[in-house]
Write a protein that holds these residues in place. Sequence first.
Motif, mmCIF file in Angstrom:
data_model
loop_
_atom_site.group_PDB
_atom_site.id
_atom_site.type_symbol
_atom_site.label_atom_id
_atom_site.label_comp_id
_atom_site.label_asym_id
_atom_site.label_seq_id
_atom_site.Cartn_x
_atom_site.Cartn_y
_atom_site.Cartn_z
ATOM 1 N N TYR A 165 -20.045 -71.911 -62.413
ATOM 2 C CA TYR A 165 -19.419 -73.233 -62.187
ATOM 3 C C TYR A 165 -20.360 -73.761 -61.071
ATOM 4 C CZ TYR A 165 -15.025 -71.972 -64.470
ATOM 5 O OH TYR A 165 -14.238 -71.749 -65.156
ATOM 6 N N TRP A 195 -18.445 -70.748 -69.204
ATOM 7 C CA TRP A 195 -17.296 -71.527 -69.283
ATOM 8 C C TRP A 195 -16.289 -70.878 -69.954
ATOM 9 C CZ3 TRP A 195 -15.604 -75.504 -66.577
ATOM 10 C CH2 TRP A 195 -14.858 -76.361 -67.050
ATOM 11 N N ARG A 205 -13.029 -68.872 -68.774
ATOM 12 C CA ARG A 205 -12.120 -69.292 -68.074
ATOM 13 C C ARG A 205 -10.825 -68.665 -68.226
ATOM 14 N NH1 ARG A 205 -11.345 -75.351 -69.352
ATOM 15 N NH2 ARG A 205 -9.846 -75.291 -70.633
ATOM 16 N N PHE A 213 -16.040 -78.622 -60.355
ATOM 17 C CA PHE A 213 -16.845 -77.406 -60.679
ATOM 18 C C PHE A 213 -17.090 -76.507 -59.411
ATOM 19 C CE2 PHE A 213 -18.209 -79.840 -64.394
ATOM 20 C CZ PHE A 213 -17.707 -78.893 -65.489
#
Length: 183
Positions: free
Chosen positions: A142, A173, A176, A109
């Motif tokens: 992240y 998330w 992405r 991350f």
Amino acid sequence: MPRSQRNDNFIDKTFTILADILTQILPTTKREREASIYYRDGMSAQSEGEYAEASRSYYKAMRLEIDSYDRSYIPHNVGLIHTSNGKHAKALEYYFQAPERNSFLPQAFNNMAVICHHRGEQAIQRGDLEISEAWFDQAAEYWRRAIALSPDNYAEAQNRPKITGRSSPSHGWERRNNITENV
């Protein structure tokens, strides 16, 4: 002879000997032992800056390794190689794979956040503020995930969302794939 057994570094030799003993003592299959050897060879080559050789070893290990936890470190290391070579989009692809196999991998991350932040800075230089904001939001998300998994690490990352005003992200998330299309 595997590369990891040729290493002249005392610490690496010691690690290799211990790993060999463990793989002989623990109930492992031939396939698992081979995957372990390729993985160690990849780490050895990577530490010496032999990225092409390291990648080949990691890809062989990835084909053989069946345990998802052990397998999670392989794409992370491949991501490190691509990052070192400046191939950030490719690095992100591999970093994304690591937490899918092992959700407790804060370094993946963190590395994703560093690349997203870098991409945000590049977007600013191009004058594309909307894209830069998306990259910075993704980086903040992240970093938050890395910090949540390892609160005592990533001190610089802990301050970055506060500095950039991203302490509560609007993007998460699930974005992405949208962002990597713009890489």
